[in-house]
Design a protein around this motif. Structure first.
Motif, PDB file in Angstrom:
ATOM      1  N   TRP A  36      -4.942  17.543 -36.163  1.00  0.00           N
ATOM      2  CA  TRP A  36      -5.211  18.691 -34.792  1.00  0.00           C
ATOM      3  C   TRP A  36      -6.481  18.531 -34.382  1.00  0.00           C
ATOM      4  O   TRP A  36      -6.868  18.694 -33.110  1.00  0.00           O
ATOM      5  N   HIS A  37      -7.572  18.733 -35.262  1.00  0.00           N
ATOM      6  CA  HIS A  37      -8.885  18.863 -34.996  1.00  0.00           C
ATOM      7  C   HIS A  37      -9.514  17.777 -33.972  1.00  0.00           C
ATOM      8  O   HIS A  37     -10.552  17.897 -33.378  1.00  0.00           O
ATOM      9  N   LYS A  38      -9.065  16.514 -34.328  1.00  0.00           N
ATOM     10  CA  LYS A  38      -9.313  15.468 -33.547  1.00  0.00           C
ATOM     11  C   LYS A  38      -8.816  15.305 -32.109  1.00  0.00           C
ATOM     12  O   LYS A  38      -9.075  14.625 -31.282  1.00  0.00           O
ATOM     13  N   ARG A  39      -7.812  16.052 -32.105  1.00  0.00           N
ATOM     14  CA  ARG A  39      -7.036  16.199 -30.516  1.00  0.00           C
ATOM     15  C   ARG A  39      -7.658  17.057 -29.612  1.00  0.00           C
ATOM     16  O   ARG A  39      -7.453  17.204 -28.360  1.00  0.00           O
ATOM     17  N   LEU A  40      -8.691  17.937 -30.130  1.00  0.00           N
ATOM     18  CA  LEU A  40      -9.398  18.994 -29.324  1.00  0.00           C
ATOM     19  C   LEU A  40     -10.162  18.356 -28.295  1.00  0.00           C
ATOM     20  O   LEU A  40     -10.352  18.854 -27.349  1.00  0.00           O
ATOM     21  N   ALA A  41     -11.027  17.466 -28.728  1.00  0.00           N
ATOM     22  CA  ALA A  41     -11.979  16.777 -27.535  1.00  0.00           C
ATOM     23  C   ALA A  41     -11.137  15.671 -26.836  1.00  0.00           C
ATOM     24  O   ALA A  41     -10.302  14.935 -27.295  1.00  0.00           O
ATOM     25  N   GLU A  42     -11.729  15.714 -25.572  1.00  0.00           N
ATOM     26  CA  GLU A  42     -11.329  14.731 -24.526  1.00  0.00           C
ATOM     27  C   GLU A  42     -11.602  13.263 -25.226  1.00  0.00           C
ATOM     28  O   GLU A  42     -12.517  13.072 -25.326  1.00  0.00           O
ATOM     29  N   PRO A  43     -10.805  12.416 -25.052  1.00  0.00           N
ATOM     30  CA  PRO A  43     -11.051  10.898 -25.628  1.00  0.00           C
ATOM     31  C   PRO A  43     -12.087  10.464 -24.479  1.00  0.00           C
ATOM     32  O   PRO A  43     -11.871  10.551 -23.326  1.00  0.00           O
ATOM     33  N   PRO A  44     -13.034   9.762 -24.879  1.00  0.00           N
ATOM     34  CA  PRO A  44     -14.037   8.941 -23.802  1.00  0.00           C
ATOM     35  C   PRO A  44     -13.216   7.870 -23.058  1.00  0.00           C
ATOM     36  O   PRO A  44     -12.136   7.524 -23.300  1.00  0.00           O
ATOM     37  N   SER A  45     -13.892   7.652 -22.002  1.00  0.00           N
ATOM     38  CA  SER A  45     -13.027   6.417 -20.730  1.00  0.00           C
ATOM     39  C   SER A  45     -13.504   5.238 -21.685  1.00  0.00           C
ATOM     40  O   SER A  45     -14.391   5.004 -22.383  1.00  0.00           O
ATOM     41  N   ILE A  46     -12.651   4.246 -21.210  1.00  0.00           N
ATOM     42  CA  ILE A  46     -12.635   2.914 -21.901  1.00  0.00           C
ATOM     43  C   ILE A  46     -13.537   1.780 -21.014  1.00  0.00           C
ATOM     44  O   ILE A  46     -13.037   2.018 -19.916  1.00  0.00           O
ATOM     45  N   ASN A  47     -14.311   1.235 -21.415  1.00  0.00           N
ATOM     46  CA  ASN A  47     -15.067   0.092 -21.020  1.00  0.00           C
ATOM     47  C   ASN A  47     -14.203  -0.901 -21.433  1.00  0.00           C
ATOM     48  O   ASN A  47     -14.219  -1.706 -22.332  1.00  0.00           O
ATOM     49  N   HIS A  48     -13.287  -1.806 -20.244  1.00  0.00           N
ATOM     50  CA  HIS A  48     -12.523  -2.797 -20.827  1.00  0.00           C
ATOM     51  C   HIS A  48     -13.036  -4.037 -21.008  1.00  0.00           C
ATOM     52  O   HIS A  48     -12.336  -5.015 -21.511  1.00  0.00           O
ATOM     53  N   GLU A  49     -14.465  -4.201 -20.932  1.00  0.00           N
ATOM     54  CA  GLU A  49     -15.017  -5.338 -21.139  1.00  0.00           C
ATOM     55  C   GLU A  49     -15.179  -5.226 -22.875  1.00  0.00           C
ATOM     56  O   GLU A  49     -15.344  -6.379 -23.513  1.00  0.00           O
ATOM     57  N   ASP A  50     -15.373  -4.131 -23.375  1.00  0.00           N
ATOM     58  CA  ASP A  50     -15.379  -4.013 -24.897  1.00  0.00           C
ATOM     59  C   ASP A  50     -14.253  -4.094 -25.597  1.00  0.00           C
ATOM     60  O   ASP A  50     -14.054  -3.962 -26.772  1.00  0.00           O
ATOM     61  N   VAL A  51     -12.843  -3.966 -24.914  1.00  0.00           N
ATOM     62  CA  VAL A  51     -11.916  -3.890 -25.582  1.00  0.00           C
ATOM     63  C   VAL A  51     -11.369  -5.209 -26.391  1.00  0.00           C
ATOM     64  O   VAL A  51     -10.935  -4.819 -27.729  1.00  0.00           O
ATOM     65  N   PRO A  52     -11.617  -6.288 -25.995  1.00  0.00           N
ATOM     66  CA  PRO A  52     -11.139  -7.355 -27.036  1.00  0.00           C
ATOM     67  C   PRO A  52     -12.130  -7.325 -28.351  1.00  0.00           C
ATOM     68  O   PRO A  52     -11.356  -7.634 -29.383  1.00  0.00           O
ATOM     69  N   GLN A  53     -13.420  -7.102 -28.352  1.00  0.00           N
ATOM     70  CA  GLN A  53     -14.205  -6.824 -29.533  1.00  0.00           C
ATOM     71  C   GLN A  53     -13.581  -5.443 -30.398  1.00  0.00           C
ATOM     72  O   GLN A  53     -13.406  -5.696 -31.606  1.00  0.00           O
ATOM     73  N   LYS A  54     -13.463  -4.405 -29.794  1.00  0.00           N
ATOM     74  CA  LYS A  54     -12.715  -3.337 -30.383  1.00  0.00           C
ATOM     75  C   LYS A  54     -11.563  -3.687 -31.170  1.00  0.00           C
ATOM     76  O   LYS A  54     -11.258  -2.996 -32.248  1.00  0.00           O
TER      77      LYS A  54
END
Length: 539
Positions: A36-54
């Motif tokens: 629950w405590h990790k759901r409090l913060a808004e998730p960051p936007s995603i840079n789609h160029e970084d998605v494959p490596q992540k």
């Protein structure tokens, strides 16, 4: 969802969040699996160029089936975009070693308690599916591959979760050409083979038989009598890993071994129809007397005789820059056709790929670019390459990398060119007649389909033709149509006769004037029919 799957799902969700892809959890409705405590913060936007490596990092941390999935996708540009293939190619399958007691227990369960002496306690390697030890069997050094306990259950749980992910991801994907169902289906098939050692044993036995008389390449001998679905026993090849030998190897010897390796792979593909698709430096050993040893047959490809023939033709058209014929061969390989209205665009893309590679003088590194671009073009035009051809592309790219590591100036296309043209020269007249006859039949048999497409466009109002005919001209048109129909039928019969002639020569038969009698009759009949279709010009 079972308890094991639930725990695994929560672990996956935590890793996705940790890697900065929390917004994906929101989109796929998995956000609530976080504490629950990790759901409090808004998730960051995603840079789609970084998605494959992540995603590759997430797979590496999760291990098990996820690493195997990444390794599979790294060689399947027909399933995922190239940037994902590149990111996943760096995944290494390593795991915490099993205890020696556990290995002994598995051998006892598989009824191999007394089979081996001197089973070494320290493993040669430990991965997510299996662990490898050395031992002695009947006085000979062997390697013993043992499957991890509960590996099948762990993979089944991960696959169930992946199926759930795939159904969610398909709704939010930025890549319309990616089929998540196809990825899961292919991974299920791959996992089934990976978890049943009988499959690998069968492949290795075929490799061993295919190279039993080869003087330059060694395949480890399999021992089926002490192998099972969870234990695989092979001869231990006493050779040096390729990279460990490079610093003492003369330049000429490096070039010779690189050429030997590529020719061995081409033999597997175009002669045996069974090929090692992962000949990276770790799977190639330098043996005494200048020989090469091949190991680890977990990724292999299979080709039928028809596939060998079509691929040889495709490569020949590539060298001759015959774009239209190359496109025909690709359609035959894929057992599909590019839409008629897109055919010119498809050929333009092929032309760009072919001339770009030729302009680079078939230099180093061009194989990877050409094959990935070719597969990507097929995906865009909805002509999906079959798995066995994609495996060939993977094999070629991998063996080129190994050859260049041996000899930095190595040019793989020179070797392929020499090999393919040698294979084509070996083909006698019967095979050529057979191939040409098949092409005649194929072209003529596709006429109804193409006419149907044209008629569909007419019905949809997409094709307009304006004609003004007088009654006399209309009668002439009917006569021409009648003649054309007759020519189509005669053309089909001529093509069938050429096929018959080619088959008769290949099978062997009584000879007349240097050709089997039946072949000679068939060729003469085909010539007569073709003269009826296309009469000689009059003086």
């Amino acid at each position: 969802m079972r308890r094991m799957e639930f725990r695994r799902l929560r672990q996956i969700v935590r890793e996705v969040h940790r890697s900065g892809l929390g917004r994906m959890l929101v989109q796929t409705q998995l956000w609530h699996f976080l504490p629950w405590h990790k759901r409090l913060a808004e998730p960051p936007s995603i840079n789609h160029e970084d998605v494959p490596q992540k995603l590759a990092t997430i797979m590496d941390r999760l291990g098990g089936a996820f690493i195997k999935l990444g390794q599979l996708l790294s060689v399947r540009p027909d399933l995922v975009p190239q940037e994902y293939c590149r990111a996943f190619s760096k995944l290494q399958d390593q795991a915490q070693p099993l205890s020696y007691a556990t290995v002994r227990r598995i051998l006892i369960e598989q009824h191999h308690r007394e089979a081996f002496s001197k089973l070494r306690k320290e493993p040669l390697g430990s991965a997510s599916v299996s662990q490898v030890h050395t031992a002695v069997y009947q006085g000979k050094d062997v390697v013993v591959k043992v499957q991890r306990p509960n590996a099948q259950e762990a993979f089944a749980a991960d696959i169930a979760i992946l199926e759930h992910f795939a159904s969610l991801a398909a709704r939010h994907s930025k890549h319309p050409h990616v089929s998540f169902d196809a990825i899961i289906t292919e991974f299920k098939r791959y996992s089934k083979e990976e978890l049943d050692f009988h499959h690998e044993l069968s492949s290795i036995q075929r490799f061993y038989d295919n190279f039993s008389k080869d003087k330059h390449v060694i395949i480890p001998k399999p021992y089926p009598e002490v192998s099972s679905s969870k234990v695989l026993v092979l001869e231990w090849l006493h050779g040096q890993k390729l990279r460990n030998s490079l610093h003492t190897m003369p330049s000429a010897e490096r070039t010779r071994l690189a050429t030997l390796l590529v020719n061995a792979m081409l033999k597997q593909v175009f002669e045996d129809g069974l090929f090692h698709a992962d000949l990276h430096p770790g799977n190639v050993l330098v043996m005494p007397k200048g020989k090469l040893g091949l190991i680890d047959f977990g990724i292999v490809g299979y080709w039928s005789d028809t596939r060998k023939d079509t691929a040889l033709r495709m490569l020949a058209h590539f060298w001759r820059k015959e774009i239209g014929l190359m496109a025909d061969a690709i359609e035959e390989i894929c057992n599909a056709h590019v839409e008629l209205r897109l055919r010119n665009l498809f050929e333009e893309e092929l032309s760009d790929i072919v001339y770009r590679v030729h302009d680079e003088q078939l230099g180093k590194g061009s194989t990877t670019t050409m094959l990935f671009d070719l597969i990507s073009a097929c995906v865009r035009y909805q002509v999906r390459m079959p798995r066995d051809f994609v495996m060939f592309a993977k094999a070629l790219v991998t063996v080129e990398g190994t050859a260049i590591e041996l000899d930095p100036d190595f040019r793989i296309w020179d070797v392929i060119d020499h090999y393919v043209h040698g294979m084509l020269r070996k083909r006698h007249i019967g095979h050529e007649l057979y191939s040409k006859g098949r092409r005649v039949v194929k072209v003529i048999s596709r006429l109804p389909e193409r006419m149907e497409r044209i008629m569909d466009r007419v019905e949809d109002g997409q094709l307009h033709v304006e004609m003004e005919l007088q009654p006399a001209e209309l009668r002439d048109l009917n006569k021409h149509l009648d003649k054309s129909s007759s020519k189509v039928v005669l053309g089909l019969i001529a093509g069938a006769l050429l096929v018959l002639a080619g088959l008769t020569i290949q099978l062997g038969a009584p000879v007349l004037l240097g050709l089997p009698a039946l072949s000679l009759i068939a060729v003469i009949g085909a010539i007569i029919l073709l003269l009826l279709i296309v009469p000689l010009p009059r003086e």
